[in-house]
Scaffold this motif. Structure first.
Motif, PDB file in Angstrom:
ATOM      1  N   MET A   1      -6.085  -3.669   3.805  1.00  0.00           N
ATOM      2  CA  MET A   1      -5.518  -3.834   2.469  1.00  0.00           C
ATOM      3  C   MET A   1      -6.505  -3.379   1.395  1.00  0.00           C
ATOM      4  SD  MET A   1      -3.311  -7.299   2.808  1.00  0.00           S
ATOM      5  CE  MET A   1      -2.001  -7.401   4.036  1.00  0.00           C
TER       6      MET A   1
ATOM      7  N   ALA B   1      -2.467  -7.230  -1.682  1.00  0.00           N
ATOM      8  CA  ALA B   1      -1.469  -7.718  -0.729  1.00  0.00           C
ATOM      9  C   ALA B   1      -0.270  -8.248  -1.491  1.00  0.00           C
ATOM     10  CB  ALA B   1      -2.061  -8.841   0.107  1.00  0.00           C
TER      11      ALA B   1
ATOM     12  N   SER C   1       1.357  -4.535   1.654  1.00  0.00           N
ATOM     13  CA  SER C   1       0.181  -4.265   0.823  1.00  0.00           C
ATOM     14  C   SER C   1       0.102  -2.794   0.463  1.00  0.00           C
ATOM     15  CB  SER C   1      -1.108  -4.643   1.557  1.00  0.00           C
ATOM     16  OG  SER C   1      -1.346  -3.766   2.638  1.00  0.00           O
TER      17      SER C   1
END
Ligand code: ATP
Ligand code: MN
Length: 464
Positions: A366, A377, A392
């Protein structure tokens, strides 16, 4: 032989037609006037069709009067307007052919209503119940909307592998795939399992997510989605987790988190709108028999804008709320179902999208925010269901990605191909995963996830 479905036969337009209906008897009722009513169901809709069989039919005494729940028949006759309540049409039978008998002393699906738990023991018969029939029709409608939505938005359907050697950030415990004989595992010189003798020359597993492979195709073809079975060997007996479930995962090049949130919201709205428009009878059944909030939940998803709030803001709101929770709230910890429900149901009354979570509780891929402590996210939470989507923006910077991997104890060399995507023409990109069964739960109100999939796989359950 004008074969029509019971769904078609129930429409007023069918009146006057000579037709053939085929299905399973739900009930038989004999009238004093010398004829019988059969309630027939073929799974094409929730409702049965009423068949009127007169005593002058040649097999009336020998067969028709012996029909019981579960028997299969073909009925030929004329569709007529019905005087009965709740039905526009009925069939006047000219011929009834019995295909299969069903011993009333043994067939379990008699008039008595069984619990959902009991029905799970008859996974081979429960599709003949009203509830499972309705669940399966709604599930099918959702799948169709999923494909229609992505296809119309220009996405390419990519089939990511089910057997994989990468473990996608340890999204969950994995099932091993091996042809080694468990009674005779080969060991190498160090006494470790010698995977060189295994089928794939390395430890292999059933996939927990198609995301990493999705990224490979998105960074070549733009917008892609994968939709297939996903496996997690988490030994958790909850009402929201299966060992085998279906996940839809779009992955899009040149998308940031905002784009991703917009896509997720349009996507869920499309599904809810189409279920409302196309599954009226089944939804009405769920509303009456399973959960009287189902309609409202669907309308909320379809119509109300999703609130978007950051994780940090959500923690503040929960702290300020004064509500008592079993699990304490603290910045840096994962939200529990009770917190999620409080946010969606009490504070906002709409679906919400939480974003920018602490990096420590999210996987390596992420994208890191500038603040040095959160990542891009997002989770979509629905009232009553909780998390339905996790997604994400992906980290597109090679150096940051490598650092994050090392921090989380993941060996960058094992993911050389994933890192190559950042070495050669890296782009911002994003995606998410929707659990199909959680979506079916949301729109049907069915509380246990085992009852929204034909053959649930959970710890200790895989007979058939
Ligand atoms: P949870 O926290 O609810 O266990 P997760 O965060 O592990 O889920 P993700 O890895 O984000 O789940 O997977 C994306 C989506 O897949 C989830 O939002 C959920 O809808 C669905 N999902 C995840 N695990 C399961 C499971 N074991 N059974 C059914 N659906 C699941
Ligand atoms: Mn998640």
């Amino acid at each position: 032989m004008n074969k029509i479905s019971i769904c078609e036969a129930r429409q007023a337009e069918a009146i006057g037609q000579q037709a053939t209906l085929q299905g399973w008897v739900r009930t038989r009722r004999d009238s004093k006037g010398g004829f019988s009513f059969l309630e027939l169901n073929d799974g094409t809709c929730l409702a049965n069709i009423q068949v009127v069989a007169d005593a002058d039919l040649p097999n009336y005494e020998s067969e028709i009067k012996r029909l019981t729940a579960g028997c299969s028949v073909t009925v030929r006759g004329e569709m007529k307007a019905s005087g009965g309540k709740g039905q526009a049409t009925e069939m006047q039978a000219a011929e009834v052919t019995v295909h299969g008998w069903s011993d009333p002393d043994e067939y379990p699906l008699q008039k008595k209503r069984h619990s959902m738990e009991k029905l799970r023991e008859w996974a081979h018969l429960r599709p003949r119940t009203n509830t499972m029939g309705a669940v399966m029709r709604v599930r099918n409608r959702i799948c169709r909307s999923i494909h229609d939505f992505f296809q119309e938005e220009g996405f390419l359907y990519v089939h990511t592998p089910i057997i994989t050697a990468s473990d996608c950030e340890g999204a969950g415990e994995m099932f091993r795939v091996t042809t080694l004989d468990p009674a005779n595992i080969p060991l190498d010189a160090k006494g470790q399992v010698d995977y060189k003798q295994d089928f794939f020359d390395r430890p292999s597993y059933l996939t927990v997510s198609g995301q990493l492979e999705g990224e490979i195709y998105a960074t070549a073809l733009g917008k892609v989605y994968t939709f297939g079975p996903t496996f997690r060997a988490e030994n958790s007996n909850t009402s929201r987790h299966l060992a085998e479930f279906w996940m839809v995962e779009p992955e899009i090049a040149f998308y940031d988190l905002e784009d991703n949130m917009g896509l997720a919201e349009r996507f869920l709205k499309r599904i809810a709108t189409e279920v409302l428009a196309n599954c009226e009878e089944d939804i009405e059944f769920f509303q009456k028999r399973i959960d009287d909030q189902v309609l409202e939940t669907l309308q909320t998803i379809a119509e109300k804008p999703f609130h978007r709030i950051s994780y940090t803001e959500a923690i503040e709101r929960l702290e300020k709320s004064g509500a008592k929770f079993e699990f304490p709230i603290a910045w840096g910890t994962d939200l529990q179902a009770e917190h999620e429900r409080y946010l969606t149901e009490k504070l906002f009354g709409t679906p919400i999208i939480l974003y920018d979570y602490p990096d420590a509780i999210k996987p390596f891929y992420m994208k890191c925010n500038e603040d040095g402590k959160t990542v891009r996210a997002m989770d979509v939470l629905l009232p009553r269901v909780g998390e339905i989507i996790g997604g994400s923006q992906r980290e597109d910077r090679l150096d940051v990605l490598e650092t994050r991997m090392k921090e989380q104890g993941i060996c960058p060399e094992d993911y050389w191909w994933y890192l190559d995507l950042r070495r050669f023409g890296t782009v911002p990109h994003a995606g998410f995963g929707l659990g199909l069964e959680r979506m079916v739960q949301a729109v049907t109100g069915i509380t246990n996830i085992r009852d929204v999939i034909p053959f649930p796989r959970t710890p200790g359950n895989a007979e058939f």
